[in-house]
Design a protein around this motif. Sequence first.
Motif, PDB file in Angstrom:
ATOM      1  N   GLY A 187       0.835  -1.203   0.000  1.00  0.00           N
ATOM      2  CA  GLY A 187       0.000   0.000   0.000  1.00  0.00           C
ATOM      3  C   GLY A 187       0.866   1.248   0.000  1.00  0.00           C
ATOM      4  O   GLY A 187       0.624   2.193  -0.748  1.00  0.00           O
ATOM      5  N   PHE A 188       1.913   1.221   0.816  1.00  0.00           N
ATOM      6  CA  PHE A 188       2.817   2.367   0.878  1.00  0.00           C
ATOM      7  C   PHE A 188       3.521   2.576  -0.463  1.00  0.00           C
ATOM      8  O   PHE A 188       3.587   3.683  -0.987  1.00  0.00           O
ATOM      9  CB  PHE A 188       3.860   2.176   1.990  1.00  0.00           C
ATOM     10  CG  PHE A 188       4.956   3.188   1.931  1.00  0.00           C
ATOM     11  CD1 PHE A 188       4.736   4.480   2.361  1.00  0.00           C
ATOM     12  CD2 PHE A 188       6.196   2.862   1.402  1.00  0.00           C
ATOM     13  CE1 PHE A 188       5.728   5.438   2.278  1.00  0.00           C
ATOM     14  CE2 PHE A 188       7.195   3.815   1.309  1.00  0.00           C
ATOM     15  CZ  PHE A 188       6.968   5.103   1.751  1.00  0.00           C
ATOM     16  N   VAL A 189       4.048   1.480  -1.007  1.00  0.00           N
ATOM     17  CA  VAL A 189       4.781   1.588  -2.278  1.00  0.00           C
ATOM     18  C   VAL A 189       3.874   2.151  -3.366  1.00  0.00           C
ATOM     19  O   VAL A 189       4.262   3.042  -4.120  1.00  0.00           O
ATOM     20  CB  VAL A 189       5.349   0.209  -2.699  1.00  0.00           C
ATOM     21  CG1 VAL A 189       5.863   0.242  -4.128  1.00  0.00           C
ATOM     22  CG2 VAL A 189       6.465  -0.205  -1.750  1.00  0.00           C
ATOM     23  N   LEU A 190       2.640   1.662  -3.408  1.00  0.00           N
ATOM     24  CA  LEU A 190       1.749   2.126  -4.472  1.00  0.00           C
ATOM     25  C   LEU A 190       1.376   3.594  -4.294  1.00  0.00           C
ATOM     26  O   LEU A 190       1.290   4.337  -5.272  1.00  0.00           O
ATOM     27  CB  LEU A 190       0.494   1.257  -4.524  1.00  0.00           C
ATOM     28  CG  LEU A 190       0.736  -0.144  -5.082  1.00  0.00           C
ATOM     29  CD1 LEU A 190      -0.524  -0.986  -4.975  1.00  0.00           C
ATOM     30  CD2 LEU A 190       1.211  -0.105  -6.530  1.00  0.00           C
TER      31      LEU A 190
ATOM     32  N   GLU B  29       7.531  -1.660  11.172  1.00  0.00           N
ATOM     33  CA  GLU B  29       8.228  -2.909  10.822  1.00  0.00           C
ATOM     34  C   GLU B  29       8.466  -3.059   9.316  1.00  0.00           C
ATOM     35  O   GLU B  29       9.161  -3.972   8.889  1.00  0.00           O
ATOM     36  CB  GLU B  29       7.486  -4.134  11.391  1.00  0.00           C
ATOM     37  CG  GLU B  29       6.076  -4.339  10.903  1.00  0.00           C
ATOM     38  CD  GLU B  29       5.060  -3.608  11.795  1.00  0.00           C
ATOM     39  OE1 GLU B  29       5.457  -2.647  12.487  1.00  0.00           O
ATOM     40  OE2 GLU B  29       3.885  -3.982  11.779  1.00  0.00           O
ATOM     41  N   ASP B  30       7.907  -2.178   8.516  1.00  0.00           N
ATOM     42  CA  ASP B  30       8.067  -2.354   7.067  1.00  0.00           C
ATOM     43  C   ASP B  30       9.480  -2.029   6.591  1.00  0.00           C
ATOM     44  O   ASP B  30      10.152  -1.162   7.138  1.00  0.00           O
ATOM     45  CB  ASP B  30       7.050  -1.487   6.324  1.00  0.00           C
ATOM     46  CG  ASP B  30       5.683  -2.152   6.291  1.00  0.00           C
ATOM     47  OD1 ASP B  30       5.621  -3.354   6.607  1.00  0.00           O
ATOM     48  OD2 ASP B  30       4.701  -1.470   5.970  1.00  0.00           O
ATOM     49  N   ASP B  31       9.872  -2.735   5.540  1.00  0.00           N
ATOM     50  CA  ASP B  31      11.234  -2.643   5.028  1.00  0.00           C
ATOM     51  C   ASP B  31      11.392  -1.405   4.125  1.00  0.00           C
ATOM     52  O   ASP B  31      10.857  -1.364   3.016  1.00  0.00           O
ATOM     53  CB  ASP B  31      11.512  -3.947   4.247  1.00  0.00           C
ATOM     54  CG  ASP B  31      12.937  -4.038   3.772  1.00  0.00           C
ATOM     55  OD1 ASP B  31      13.643  -3.011   3.764  1.00  0.00           O
ATOM     56  OD2 ASP B  31      13.348  -5.148   3.395  1.00  0.00           O
TER      57      ASP B  31
ATOM     58  N   ASN C 185      11.605  -0.688  -4.953  1.00  0.00           N
ATOM     59  CA  ASN C 185      10.367  -0.866  -5.739  1.00  0.00           C
ATOM     60  C   ASN C 185       9.930   0.446  -6.385  1.00  0.00           C
ATOM     61  O   ASN C 185       9.595   0.493  -7.569  1.00  0.00           O
ATOM     62  CB  ASN C 185       9.218  -1.343  -4.844  1.00  0.00           C
ATOM     63  CG  ASN C 185       9.431  -2.759  -4.322  1.00  0.00           C
ATOM     64  OD1 ASN C 185       8.861  -3.136  -3.315  1.00  0.00           O
ATOM     65  ND2 ASN C 185      10.255  -3.543  -4.992  1.00  0.00           N
ATOM     66  N   ILE C 186       9.939   1.507  -5.582  1.00  0.00           N
ATOM     67  CA  ILE C 186       9.474   2.801  -6.109  1.00  0.00           C
ATOM     68  C   ILE C 186      10.375   3.245  -7.260  1.00  0.00           C
ATOM     69  O   ILE C 186       9.913   3.700  -8.305  1.00  0.00           O
ATOM     70  CB  ILE C 186       9.462   3.882  -5.000  1.00  0.00           C
ATOM     71  CG1 ILE C 186       8.483   3.492  -3.887  1.00  0.00           C
ATOM     72  CG2 ILE C 186       9.106   5.246  -5.570  1.00  0.00           C
ATOM     73  CD1 ILE C 186       8.623   4.323  -2.619  1.00  0.00           C
ATOM     74  N   GLU C 187      11.687   3.053  -7.070  1.00  0.00           N
ATOM     75  CA  GLU C 187      12.628   3.480  -8.115  1.00  0.00           C
ATOM     76  C   GLU C 187      12.437   2.712  -9.416  1.00  0.00           C
ATOM     77  O   GLU C 187      12.473   3.280 -10.503  1.00  0.00           O
ATOM     78  CB  GLU C 187      14.067   3.290  -7.640  1.00  0.00           C
ATOM     79  CG  GLU C 187      14.506   4.367  -6.690  1.00  0.00           C
ATOM     80  CD  GLU C 187      16.013   4.382  -6.553  1.00  0.00           C
ATOM     81  OE1 GLU C 187      16.577   5.472  -6.557  1.00  0.00           O
ATOM     82  OE2 GLU C 187      16.620   3.296  -6.451  1.00  0.00           O
TER      83      GLU C 187
END
Length: 452
Positions: A13-16, A239-241, A248-250
């Motif tokens: 969710g964060f990455v998106l 706790e997220d990496d 991923n974002i890059e």
Amino acid sequence: MKHKKDNFSSRLGFVLAAAGSAVGLGNLWRFPYLAAKYGGGTFLLIYLLLTVTFGFALLTTEIAIGRKTGKSALYAFSHLNKKWKFLGVLASAVPIIIMPYYCVIGGWVIKYAWVYLSGQGTAAAGDQFFGDYIGQVGEPIIWLAVFVLATMAIILLGVNKGIENMSKVLMPLLIALSIVIAIFVVTRPGATDGLVYYFKPDLSKMSASAFLAALGQLFYSLSLAMGIMITYGSYMKKEDDIELSVRNIEIFDTGIAFLAGLMVVPAVFVFNNGSTEALKAGPTLMFITLPKVFDSMAGGHIVGGAFFILVFFAAVTSSVSLMETVVSIFVEKSGKSRKLVTVAVAVYTILMAIPSSLGFGIWSHISVKGLSILDMWDFLSNSVLMPVVALLTCIFVGYIIKTKTITDEINSSTEKFKSEKLYVILIKYFSPILIIAILISSILNGLGIITL
Ligand code: PHE
């Protein structure tokens, strides 16, 4: 978004969400014209090198600062060190500058979606169509206002989440369509020269201005050096990496920019009868070149309509993140209601956008060193303010709060920070030295003292 922690239910969710902010007109409109202008493969190479070094270090830093402090940019720096409040202020100035001119381009996108939907695709492929359009007074202003109002409505109605969910479907569609268009372009006769130009670095074209342009583009495209990723980081779970998310974002962001270049740059070679003059078209390139592609494609007008609608969505998710940032700054500062501030920001945006729009028509005589009004704002934010904010961020992390503050935050996730050593070198030495070198050489270059 509200100021509460753990807003993102999952790392994905964060990455998106971060990718929704990152992927936008910067990738689709800005990257191809810069690549075309600064030597194709040369620019691509510089850009990729900067992404894996600089982009990685800064994106990691901003997300970690956000997560550690749980604050937006305006307060995150001062939370870590009282004396550095000014950096938060400086970073916050960037979206206030970008927002208006971003909406001018957003307006162009809506116009083109409409052009295709109303069956004027062939006219749009004409050489004069775009120039005639942006040279007008009224219509471009109406469309940019529509773009601003759409952004405002999404924020006021609180449907940001819905838009994000929609873009989870639309983004893959945009990628698929871009691949189809790119394949069509590169299989046309004459595309080989364009491919060589796009892929082959020509070392003689390396210049300080190409570096500065690539650096500015990197910040712009990844939504860096303006506090946006700090805000997003503040919503991320402990706790997220972080490291994996940054990768991923890059990959997402750079992949889409790369594809956009592959659609647009070779098309210049294919559709201009061998003339490469259009490579210098600047901000107008995408709107001049792609309609020619669509016009020569079977079913191209439908493809064109779909393409511009998808670009509109990508642009809106970015403009929402821009407006959100500006709104939250003023809500925090003024204590006024979000509604009131949002409307005020929208009005400001429209008023400030008008000169940039007129700069392509009745105000085209106003220019500095050949830059239009829109280009000047773009230059001020991307080539001046953002490098300065990035440089100060490196100094702040490397020498004031020390890299350990950041690496500890990253190591507090369930995964260890694998590139920790590299990160420290990048933040303390590589990045600041590189920015200083690029800034100095481009200032000297601009003053005509040296030619690089
Ligand atoms: N990164 C966005 C893009 O590539 C633009 C943007 C810049 C969005 C700054 C938010 C903040 O289009």
